[in-house]
Design a protein around this motif. Sequence first.
Motif, PDB file in Angstrom:
ATOM      1  N   SER A  84       0.842  -1.192   0.000  1.00  0.00           N
ATOM      2  CA  SER A  84       0.000   0.000   0.000  1.00  0.00           C
ATOM      3  C   SER A  84       0.875   1.240   0.000  1.00  0.00           C
ATOM      4  O   SER A  84       2.031   1.216   0.431  1.00  0.00           O
ATOM      5  CB  SER A  84      -0.929   0.024   1.220  1.00  0.00           C
ATOM      6  N   TYR A  85       0.295   2.328  -0.502  1.00  0.00           N
ATOM      7  CA  TYR A  85       0.949   3.638  -0.460  1.00  0.00           C
ATOM      8  C   TYR A  85      -0.138   4.622  -0.061  1.00  0.00           C
ATOM      9  O   TYR A  85      -1.047   4.908  -0.845  1.00  0.00           O
ATOM     10  CB  TYR A  85       1.550   3.979  -1.818  1.00  0.00           C
ATOM     11  N   LEU A  86      -0.042   5.150   1.160  1.00  0.00           N
ATOM     12  CA  LEU A  86      -1.105   5.960   1.741  1.00  0.00           C
ATOM     13  C   LEU A  86      -0.587   7.342   2.123  1.00  0.00           C
ATOM     14  O   LEU A  86       0.479   7.481   2.721  1.00  0.00           O
ATOM     15  CB  LEU A  86      -1.674   5.274   2.984  1.00  0.00           C
ATOM     16  N   GLN A  87      -1.372   8.366   1.775  1.00  0.00           N
ATOM     17  CA  GLN A  87      -1.089   9.746   2.140  1.00  0.00           C
ATOM     18  C   GLN A  87      -2.386  10.418   2.582  1.00  0.00           C
ATOM     19  O   GLN A  87      -3.476   9.921   2.292  1.00  0.00           O
ATOM     20  CB  GLN A  87      -0.508  10.514   0.946  1.00  0.00           C
ATOM     21  N   ASP A  88      -2.269  11.587   3.251  1.00  0.00           N
ATOM     22  CA  ASP A  88      -3.479  12.308   3.656  1.00  0.00           C
ATOM     23  C   ASP A  88      -3.498  13.770   3.213  1.00  0.00           C
ATOM     24  O   ASP A  88      -4.345  14.548   3.633  1.00  0.00           O
ATOM     25  CB  ASP A  88      -3.688  12.216   5.169  1.00  0.00           C
ATOM     26  N   TRP A  89      -2.603  14.146   2.294  1.00  0.00           N
ATOM     27  CA  TRP A  89      -2.467  15.560   1.962  1.00  0.00           C
ATOM     28  C   TRP A  89      -3.626  16.121   1.145  1.00  0.00           C
ATOM     29  O   TRP A  89      -3.787  17.332   1.040  1.00  0.00           O
ATOM     30  CB  TRP A  89      -1.138  15.814   1.250  1.00  0.00           C
ATOM     31  N   LEU A  90      -4.492  15.247   0.610  1.00  0.00           N
ATOM     32  CA  LEU A  90      -5.688  15.697  -0.116  1.00  0.00           C
ATOM     33  C   LEU A  90      -6.960  15.215   0.582  1.00  0.00           C
ATOM     34  O   LEU A  90      -7.992  14.978  -0.047  1.00  0.00           O
ATOM     35  CB  LEU A  90      -5.641  15.204  -1.567  1.00  0.00           C
ATOM     36  N   LEU A  91      -6.880  15.095   1.905  1.00  0.00           N
ATOM     37  CA  LEU A  91      -7.973  14.514   2.684  1.00  0.00           C
ATOM     38  C   LEU A  91      -9.247  15.352   2.643  1.00  0.00           C
ATOM     39  O   LEU A  91     -10.356  14.824   2.622  1.00  0.00           O
ATOM     40  CB  LEU A  91      -7.518  14.320   4.133  1.00  0.00           C
ATOM     41  N   GLY A  92      -9.126  16.685   2.657  1.00  0.00           N
ATOM     42  CA  GLY A  92     -10.299  17.547   2.725  1.00  0.00           C
ATOM     43  C   GLY A  92     -10.655  18.181   1.403  1.00  0.00           C
ATOM     44  O   GLY A  92      -9.811  18.322   0.508  1.00  0.00           O
ATOM     45  N   ALA A  93     -11.919  18.596   1.266  1.00  0.00           N
ATOM     46  CA  ALA A  93     -12.361  19.247   0.030  1.00  0.00           C
ATOM     47  C   ALA A  93     -11.622  20.560  -0.209  1.00  0.00           C
ATOM     48  O   ALA A  93     -11.514  21.021  -1.345  1.00  0.00           O
ATOM     49  CB  ALA A  93     -13.868  19.490   0.083  1.00  0.00           C
ATOM     50  N   GLY A  94     -11.100  21.155   0.852  1.00  0.00           N
ATOM     51  CA  GLY A  94     -10.344  22.391   0.718  1.00  0.00           C
ATOM     52  C   GLY A  94      -8.894  22.180   0.318  1.00  0.00           C
ATOM     53  O   GLY A  94      -8.189  23.143   0.009  1.00  0.00           O
ATOM     54  N   ASP A  95      -8.440  20.929   0.330  1.00  0.00           N
ATOM     55  CA  ASP A  95      -7.072  20.626  -0.091  1.00  0.00           C
ATOM     56  C   ASP A  95      -7.033  20.571  -1.613  1.00  0.00           C
ATOM     57  O   ASP A  95      -7.830  19.868  -2.238  1.00  0.00           O
ATOM     58  CB  ASP A  95      -6.621  19.273   0.487  1.00  0.00           C
ATOM     59  N   ASP A  96      -6.092  21.292  -2.196  1.00  0.00           N
ATOM     60  CA  ASP A  96      -6.105  21.424  -3.652  1.00  0.00           C
ATOM     61  C   ASP A  96      -4.683  21.420  -4.193  1.00  0.00           C
ATOM     62  O   ASP A  96      -3.721  21.698  -3.475  1.00  0.00           O
ATOM     63  CB  ASP A  96      -6.793  22.739  -4.036  1.00  0.00           C
ATOM     64  N   ASN A  97      -4.545  21.107  -5.477  1.00  0.00           N
ATOM     65  CA  ASN A  97      -3.249  21.034  -6.117  1.00  0.00           C
ATOM     66  C   ASN A  97      -3.474  20.887  -7.616  1.00  0.00           C
ATOM     67  O   ASN A  97      -4.512  20.375  -8.041  1.00  0.00           O
ATOM     68  CB  ASN A  97      -2.455  19.834  -5.577  1.00  0.00           C
ATOM     69  N   TRP A  98      -2.503  21.295  -8.422  1.00  0.00           N
ATOM     70  CA  TRP A  98      -2.645  21.144  -9.874  1.00  0.00           C
ATOM     71  C   TRP A  98      -2.836  19.697 -10.291  1.00  0.00           C
ATOM     72  O   TRP A  98      -3.429  19.408 -11.338  1.00  0.00           O
ATOM     73  CB  TRP A  98      -1.440  21.733 -10.598  1.00  0.00           C
ATOM     74  N   ARG A  99      -2.370  18.748  -9.471  1.00  0.00           N
ATOM     75  CA  ARG A  99      -2.453  17.330  -9.853  1.00  0.00           C
ATOM     76  C   ARG A  99      -3.881  16.819  -9.970  1.00  0.00           C
ATOM     77  O   ARG A  99      -4.119  15.822 -10.651  1.00  0.00           O
ATOM     78  CB  ARG A  99      -1.686  16.469  -8.832  1.00  0.00           C
ATOM     79  N   VAL A 100      -4.840  17.474  -9.318  1.00  0.00           N
ATOM     80  CA  VAL A 100      -6.222  16.992  -9.401  1.00  0.00           C
ATOM     81  C   VAL A 100      -6.834  17.272 -10.765  1.00  0.00           C
ATOM     82  O   VAL A 100      -7.856  16.685 -11.130  1.00  0.00           O
ATOM     83  CB  VAL A 100      -7.112  17.599  -8.284  1.00  0.00           C
ATOM     84  N   ASP A 101      -6.222  18.172 -11.526  1.00  0.00           N
ATOM     85  CA  ASP A 101      -6.727  18.577 -12.842  1.00  0.00           C
ATOM     86  C   ASP A 101      -6.140  17.653 -13.908  1.00  0.00           C
ATOM     87  O   ASP A 101      -4.930  17.631 -14.129  1.00  0.00           O
ATOM     88  CB  ASP A 101      -6.319  20.028 -13.099  1.00  0.00           C
ATOM     89  N   ALA A 102      -6.989  16.900 -14.587  1.00  0.00           N
ATOM     90  CA  ALA A 102      -6.516  15.948 -15.600  1.00  0.00           C
ATOM     91  C   ALA A 102      -5.745  16.643 -16.723  1.00  0.00           C
ATOM     92  O   ALA A 102      -4.855  16.051 -17.332  1.00  0.00           O
ATOM     93  CB  ALA A 102      -7.690  15.160 -16.176  1.00  0.00           C
ATOM     94  N   ALA A 103      -6.068  17.898 -16.998  1.00  0.00           N
ATOM     95  CA  ALA A 103      -5.366  18.618 -18.061  1.00  0.00           C
ATOM     96  C   ALA A 103      -3.900  18.854 -17.713  1.00  0.00           C
ATOM     97  O   ALA A 103      -3.049  18.939 -18.598  1.00  0.00           O
ATOM     98  CB  ALA A 103      -6.061  19.948 -18.327  1.00  0.00           C
ATOM     99  N   GLN A 104      -3.592  18.960 -16.430  1.00  0.00           N
ATOM    100  CA  GLN A 104      -2.212  19.184 -16.003  1.00  0.00           C
ATOM    101  C   GLN A 104      -1.531  17.908 -15.516  1.00  0.00           C
ATOM    102  O   GLN A 104      -0.340  17.715 -15.733  1.00  0.00           O
ATOM    103  CB  GLN A 104      -2.165  20.220 -14.877  1.00  0.00           C
ATOM    104  N   GLY A 105      -2.300  17.058 -14.850  1.00  0.00           N
ATOM    105  CA  GLY A 105      -1.702  15.870 -14.244  1.00  0.00           C
ATOM    106  C   GLY A 105      -1.884  14.596 -15.035  1.00  0.00           C
ATOM    107  O   GLY A 105      -1.204  13.609 -14.775  1.00  0.00           O
TER     108      GLY A 105
END
Length: 385
Positions: free
Chosen positions: A177-198
């Motif tokens: 397994s590979y587990l992280q919590d940095w995108l746990l909340g709806a307020g957590d955001d990053n360019w990686r969530v956008d399919a056009a960039q990631g």
Amino acid sequence: MTESASARESARGDATQGGLTRRDGSRAGERLRVAIVGGGFMAEVHSRAARASRADLAGVVSSTAERSAAAAERLGIARAYGSLDELLADDTVDVVHVTTPNALHAKQAGAVLAAGKHVICEKPLATTTADAEELVRAAEGRVATVPFIYRFHPMVREARHRFASGQAGHVLSINASYLQDWLLGAGDDNWRVDAAQGGRSRAFADIGSHLVDLVEFVSGDRVSRVSATKRTVFAERASHSAITTEDAVAVVVETEGGALGTLLVSQVAPGRKNRLWLEIAGTAESVAFDQEQPETLWVGRRAGSLLVPRDADQLSADAARLCVVPSGHPQGYQDAFNAFVADSYAAVAGEEPDGLPRFTDGLRAVRITDAVLDSAESGTWIEMG
């Protein structure tokens, strides 16, 4: 420190810190000159690793001239290039590190290779299999590597040795397994969530690729087919809507050698910061590695299980060479990254470091990511070609 451990560390330093050959064939009392594309967190990691290998940092370029200047100031690099073309026109640069968002990797790494330079490109190598295949073709005759850096933890090399030598026996099962919590909340955001960039995949392309690479690297057994399911927990985040990239993926795998395995990848696991963990069971013993606790390797036996420390005098030669400080002085992520970059530079000098992840490994990761996403979307098993 014992004499033998001291000798290993001295040999490691001699092999990775001096006497590298530049592209023009001159010996590097001048040292390798490297440049970095991108100015974020990974650029910082790459720059520290380059310095640890005694490379000269020629310059950095980011998305704009202003951001390039800011990155140069933050990273302590003298020159900020105005554009990637300006960097590639600098004939003094031997190696280029590409650390930009995923969707830019293929075009930028391809341009570096077309300019006749060696390249270290962040993963995923590309967001499509076709682009990754083209990069592999373009890389012929150059050193082109991808930072699957968890391979460079000494205890990972020890685990690999136990399977490669036959000591652990034939692979029976895999639990990872590979587990992280940095995108746990709806307020957590990053360019990686956008399919056009990631790209099409987020969690699996970003961290699941590391997990599968490590499973295959340690076991010596390749995944032959996958059955997966995925979840997107938040369809909207702070600055992104209609999110299609996954927050979590669960995968059942079968290997060419007949082993069964399960993989769980999540970026919404509370309390898990960067917990890559794998346990591979062989017919004679199991091995378990936790990258958040990288100083030990658990070796499971029916009688007399062991907790093996990171001590060069107790490890295989390939694991011992990566022990840069004595046992009891913890090594971690940056040390593993430094070792990866050192081996990449050694390859530029004409050496053939064992276990160095090349663009072919990056292509393998892209193909497996596609298979996992195809399986999750079709609800069927997907065979690896």
